[in-house]
Design an enzyme around this catalytic site. Structure first.
Site, PDB file in Angstrom:
ATOM      1  N   ASN A 170       0.857  -1.191   0.000  1.00 20.95           N
ATOM      2  CA  ASN A 170       0.000   0.000   0.000  1.00 20.95           C
ATOM      3  C   ASN A 170       0.895   1.244   0.000  1.00 20.95           C
ATOM      4  O   ASN A 170       1.701   1.446   0.909  1.00 20.95           O
ATOM      5  CB  ASN A 170      -0.898  -0.036   1.250  1.00 20.95           C
ATOM      6  CG  ASN A 170      -1.830   1.148   1.318  1.00 20.95           C
ATOM      7  OD1 ASN A 170      -1.428   2.272   1.051  1.00 20.95           O
ATOM      8  ND2 ASN A 170      -3.064   0.921   1.690  1.00 20.95           N
ATOM      9  N   HIS A 177       0.954   6.299   1.757  1.00 22.01           N
ATOM     10  CA  HIS A 177       1.653   7.302   2.568  1.00 22.01           C
ATOM     11  C   HIS A 177       2.876   7.921   1.884  1.00 22.01           C
ATOM     12  O   HIS A 177       3.435   8.886   2.388  1.00 22.01           O
ATOM     13  CB  HIS A 177       1.943   6.746   3.960  1.00 22.01           C
ATOM     14  CG  HIS A 177       0.643   6.492   4.674  1.00 22.01           C
ATOM     15  ND1 HIS A 177      -0.243   7.521   4.947  1.00 22.01           N
ATOM     16  CD2 HIS A 177       0.029   5.351   5.049  1.00 22.01           C
ATOM     17  CE1 HIS A 177      -1.334   7.012   5.506  1.00 22.01           C
ATOM     18  NE2 HIS A 177      -1.199   5.697   5.570  1.00 22.01           N
ATOM     19  N   ARG A 192       3.758  18.875   0.765  1.00 19.69           N
ATOM     20  CA  ARG A 192       4.356  20.014   0.070  1.00 19.69           C
ATOM     21  C   ARG A 192       3.557  20.400  -1.173  1.00 19.69           C
ATOM     22  O   ARG A 192       3.948  21.292  -1.910  1.00 19.69           O
ATOM     23  CB  ARG A 192       5.795  19.677  -0.352  1.00 19.69           C
ATOM     24  CG  ARG A 192       6.785  19.768   0.781  1.00 19.69           C
ATOM     25  CD  ARG A 192       6.980  21.226   1.170  1.00 19.69           C
ATOM     26  NE  ARG A 192       7.779  21.364   2.354  1.00 19.69           N
ATOM     27  CZ  ARG A 192       9.097  21.555   2.350  1.00 19.69           C
ATOM     28  NH1 ARG A 192       9.758  21.610   1.232  1.00 19.69           N
ATOM     29  NH2 ARG A 192       9.739  21.690   3.487  1.00 19.69           N
ATOM     30  N   HIS A 220      -5.544   3.534  -1.681  1.00 20.26           N
ATOM     31  CA  HIS A 220      -6.873   3.907  -1.175  1.00 20.26           C
ATOM     32  C   HIS A 220      -7.203   5.323  -1.654  1.00 20.26           C
ATOM     33  O   HIS A 220      -6.585   6.289  -1.214  1.00 20.26           O
ATOM     34  CB  HIS A 220      -6.838   3.843   0.360  1.00 20.26           C
ATOM     35  CG  HIS A 220      -8.159   4.103   1.012  1.00 20.26           C
ATOM     36  ND1 HIS A 220      -8.334   4.012   2.374  1.00 20.26           N
ATOM     37  CD2 HIS A 220      -9.372   4.443   0.513  1.00 20.26           C
ATOM     38  CE1 HIS A 220      -9.597   4.295   2.674  1.00 20.26           C
ATOM     39  NE2 HIS A 220     -10.242   4.566   1.562  1.00 20.26           N
ATOM     40  N   ARG A 261      -9.308   8.026  -1.114  1.00 21.55           N
ATOM     41  CA  ARG A 261     -10.285   8.465  -0.103  1.00 21.55           C
ATOM     42  C   ARG A 261     -11.162   9.570  -0.673  1.00 21.55           C
ATOM     43  O   ARG A 261     -10.747  10.314  -1.567  1.00 21.55           O
ATOM     44  CB  ARG A 261      -9.559   8.966   1.155  1.00 21.55           C
ATOM     45  CG  ARG A 261      -8.857   7.863   1.913  1.00 21.55           C
ATOM     46  CD  ARG A 261      -8.344   8.372   3.243  1.00 21.55           C
ATOM     47  NE  ARG A 261      -9.416   8.495   4.200  1.00 21.55           N
ATOM     48  CZ  ARG A 261      -9.654   7.638   5.187  1.00 21.55           C
ATOM     49  NH1 ARG A 261      -8.869   6.598   5.379  1.00 21.55           N
ATOM     50  NH2 ARG A 261     -10.658   7.826   6.003  1.00 21.55           N
ATOM     51  N   ARG A 268      -6.989  12.737   0.642  1.00 24.12           N
ATOM     52  CA  ARG A 268      -5.905  13.222   1.507  1.00 24.12           C
ATOM     53  C   ARG A 268      -4.534  12.660   1.107  1.00 24.12           C
ATOM     54  O   ARG A 268      -3.519  13.220   1.450  1.00 24.12           O
ATOM     55  CB  ARG A 268      -6.190  12.912   2.974  1.00 24.12           C
ATOM     56  CG  ARG A 268      -6.117  11.457   3.327  1.00 24.12           C
ATOM     57  CD  ARG A 268      -6.276  11.233   4.816  1.00 24.12           C
ATOM     58  NE  ARG A 268      -7.617  11.498   5.275  1.00 24.12           N
ATOM     59  CZ  ARG A 268      -8.149  10.922   6.361  1.00 24.12           C
ATOM     60  NH1 ARG A 268      -7.433  10.093   7.099  1.00 24.12           N
ATOM     61  NH2 ARG A 268      -9.392  11.179   6.722  1.00 24.12           N
ATOM     62  N   GLU A 299      -8.619   0.452  -3.068  1.00 27.43           N
ATOM     63  CA  GLU A 299      -9.477   0.513  -1.880  1.00 27.43           C
ATOM     64  C   GLU A 299     -10.373   1.737  -2.005  1.00 27.43           C
ATOM     65  O   GLU A 299      -9.889   2.837  -2.322  1.00 27.43           O
ATOM     66  CB  GLU A 299      -8.629   0.643  -0.613  1.00 27.43           C
ATOM     67  CG  GLU A 299      -7.784  -0.563  -0.328  1.00 27.43           C
ATOM     68  CD  GLU A 299      -6.892  -0.347   0.880  1.00 27.43           C
ATOM     69  OE1 GLU A 299      -6.154  -1.267   1.213  1.00 27.43           O
ATOM     70  OE2 GLU A 299      -6.919   0.755   1.468  1.00 27.43           O
ATOM     71  N   THR A 334      -8.381   3.729   8.474  1.00 21.82           N
ATOM     72  CA  THR A 334      -9.568   2.870   8.481  1.00 21.82           C
ATOM     73  C   THR A 334      -9.661   2.169   9.834  1.00 21.82           C
ATOM     74  O   THR A 334      -8.873   1.279  10.131  1.00 21.82           O
ATOM     75  CB  THR A 334      -9.477   1.844   7.328  1.00 21.82           C
ATOM     76  OG1 THR A 334      -9.024   2.522   6.166  1.00 21.82           O
ATOM     77  CG2 THR A 334     -10.815   1.209   7.052  1.00 21.82           C
ATOM     78  N   GLU A 339     -11.176  -9.345   3.021  1.00 18.48           N
ATOM     79  CA  GLU A 339      -9.923  -8.979   3.668  1.00 18.48           C
ATOM     80  C   GLU A 339     -10.228  -8.761   5.146  1.00 18.48           C
ATOM     81  O   GLU A 339     -11.107  -7.959   5.487  1.00 18.48           O
ATOM     82  CB  GLU A 339      -9.321  -7.705   3.043  1.00 18.48           C
ATOM     83  CG  GLU A 339      -8.016  -7.326   3.736  1.00 18.48           C
ATOM     84  CD  GLU A 339      -7.175  -6.318   2.968  1.00 18.48           C
ATOM     85  OE1 GLU A 339      -7.256  -6.261   1.721  1.00 18.48           O
ATOM     86  OE2 GLU A 339      -6.430  -5.582   3.638  1.00 18.48           O
ATOM     87  N   HIS A 362      -3.702  -4.399   7.871  1.00 16.82           N
ATOM     88  CA  HIS A 362      -3.824  -3.193   8.699  1.00 16.82           C
ATOM     89  C   HIS A 362      -2.940  -3.303   9.938  1.00 16.82           C
ATOM     90  O   HIS A 362      -3.092  -4.211  10.751  1.00 16.82           O
ATOM     91  CB  HIS A 362      -5.262  -2.874   9.140  1.00 16.82           C
ATOM     92  CG  HIS A 362      -5.436  -1.386   9.359  1.00 16.82           C
ATOM     93  ND1 HIS A 362      -5.047  -0.770  10.515  1.00 16.82           N
ATOM     94  CD2 HIS A 362      -5.877  -0.414   8.536  1.00 16.82           C
ATOM     95  CE1 HIS A 362      -5.285   0.532  10.400  1.00 16.82           C
ATOM     96  NE2 HIS A 362      -5.771   0.778   9.206  1.00 16.82           N
TER      97      HIS A 362
HETATM   98  N1  PXP Z   1      -5.913  -3.161   3.959  1.00  6.94           N
HETATM   99  C1  PXP Z   1      -6.871  -2.202   3.946  1.00  6.94           C
HETATM  100  C2  PXP Z   1      -8.227  -2.569   3.447  1.00  6.94           C
HETATM  101  C3  PXP Z   1      -6.587  -0.897   4.377  1.00  6.94           C
HETATM  102  O1  PXP Z   1      -7.573   0.041   4.363  1.00  6.94           O
HETATM  103  C4  PXP Z   1      -5.279  -0.583   4.786  1.00  6.94           C
HETATM  104  C5  PXP Z   1      -4.951   0.823   5.182  1.00  6.94           C
HETATM  105  O2  PXP Z   1      -5.226   1.704   4.150  1.00  6.94           O
HETATM  106  C6  PXP Z   1      -4.315  -1.592   4.759  1.00  6.94           C
HETATM  107  C7  PXP Z   1      -4.657  -2.870   4.362  1.00  6.94           C
HETATM  108  C8  PXP Z   1      -2.895  -1.329   5.137  1.00  6.94           C
HETATM  109  O3  PXP Z   1      -2.804  -0.932   6.458  1.00  6.94           O
HETATM  110  P1  PXP Z   1      -1.420  -0.330   6.978  1.00  6.94           P
HETATM  111  O4  PXP Z   1      -1.186   0.921   6.214  1.00  6.94           O
HETATM  112  O5  PXP Z   1      -1.668  -0.096   8.431  1.00  6.94           O
HETATM  113  O6  PXP Z   1      -0.369  -1.371   6.727  1.00  6.94           O
END
Ligand code: PXP
Length: 240
Positions: A6, A9, A17, A42, A44, A48, A69, A100, A154, A191
């Site tokens: 994922n 971030h 910035r 994801h 959103r 963000r 996502e 989430t 999931e 997660h």
């Molecule tokens: N799976 C899903 C469905 C999520 O929403 C997220 C967070 O966006 C993750 C996995 C990954 O979680 P983390 O960023 O805490 O590893």
């Protein structure tokens, strides 16, 4: 066990910035070269981190399957049908949450909401997009996922990740995995996973895929900062 990375971030840092660096697409390419099996992003509702343009660019530039996502909304369905990711993972979304915070509530919802979600699932499937539902490791939620017509779930590992010594929570994930697998669902999880708490989850053979983001992006700062600072030092010194 497949590993989905994922990259949200990376976009969070870029957006701090409002510019182009660091580029989440470059991160996805590195993930691809590093043995990842999929890219997760994801989109959103408040944009963000990942943007609409990121989703397009990921589809155009990355050969790994894209797991989009998204919240169960008309707007997101439209974007998914247009972008055609290999998979959509429907997640709950509250505007003010930091991340989430729990799985999708699908057992305690009215028929109107159920048919709304099942319509999203059907429309995606018709466009050859697999759908998974991000739910808590809870038998009732799994039964509802089956009745909504998905073949992938999931499991939200957030509760376990926050207290990895909580055997009860780990067993909840194990039991949910057994139950879902016996019902012919493919089980994914994610997660809050990190180098430590992932061990017990990776031992659960019937979990076919993990999606991990925040820890990997954060940890890459520590594994990469030294060489980046040394490179900057070298460039500056070379000019003196
Ligand atoms: N799976 C899903 C469905 C999520 O929403 C997220 C967070 O966006 C993750 C996995 C990954 O979680 P983390 O960023 O805490 O590893």
């Amino acid at each position: 066990m497949r590993l989905g990375i994922n990259i949200d971030h990376v976009a969070t840092i870029r957006n701090a910035r409002g510019s182009f660096h660091p580029d989440p697409i470059k991160a996805a390419k590195i993930a691809e070269e590093s043995g990842a099996d999929g890219i997760t992003a994801h989109l959103r509702e408040d944009r963000r981190h990942i943007s609409d343009q990121d989703i397009k660019a990921l589809k155009e530039n990355i050969t790994l399957p894209l797991n989009l996502e998204m919240a169960a909304t008309e707007e997101m369905l439209e974007i998914a049908l247009d972008a055609k990711p290999e998979r959509v993972c429907i997640v709950p979304e509250k505007r003010l949450e930091v991340t989430t915070e729990g799985g999708l509530e699908i057992s305690n919802i009215n028929d109107k909401k159920k048919s709304f979600i099942s319509n999203i699932i059907n429309q995606c499937n018709k466009s050859n997009i697999d759908v998974s539902l991000f739910i808590d490791p809870d038998i009732k939620q799994i039964e509802s996922a089956i009745s909504l017509g998905v073949n992938i779930i999931e499991l939200h590992t957030g509760e376990y990740s926050n207290s990895p010594n909580n055997i009860k929570e780990l067993n909840r994930i194990k039991n949910a995995t057994i139950f879902a697998t016996n019902k012919n669902l493919e089980v994914h999880a994610g997660h809050g996973l990190n180098f430590e708490n992932v061990n017990e989850i990776a031992k659960i053979k019937d979990i076919k895929e993990l999606n991990i983001g925040h820890f990997l992006i954060g940890e890459s700062i520590f594994l990469g900062l030294e060489s980046v600072i040394k490179k900057m030092r070298k460039i500056i010194d070379a000019n003196r």
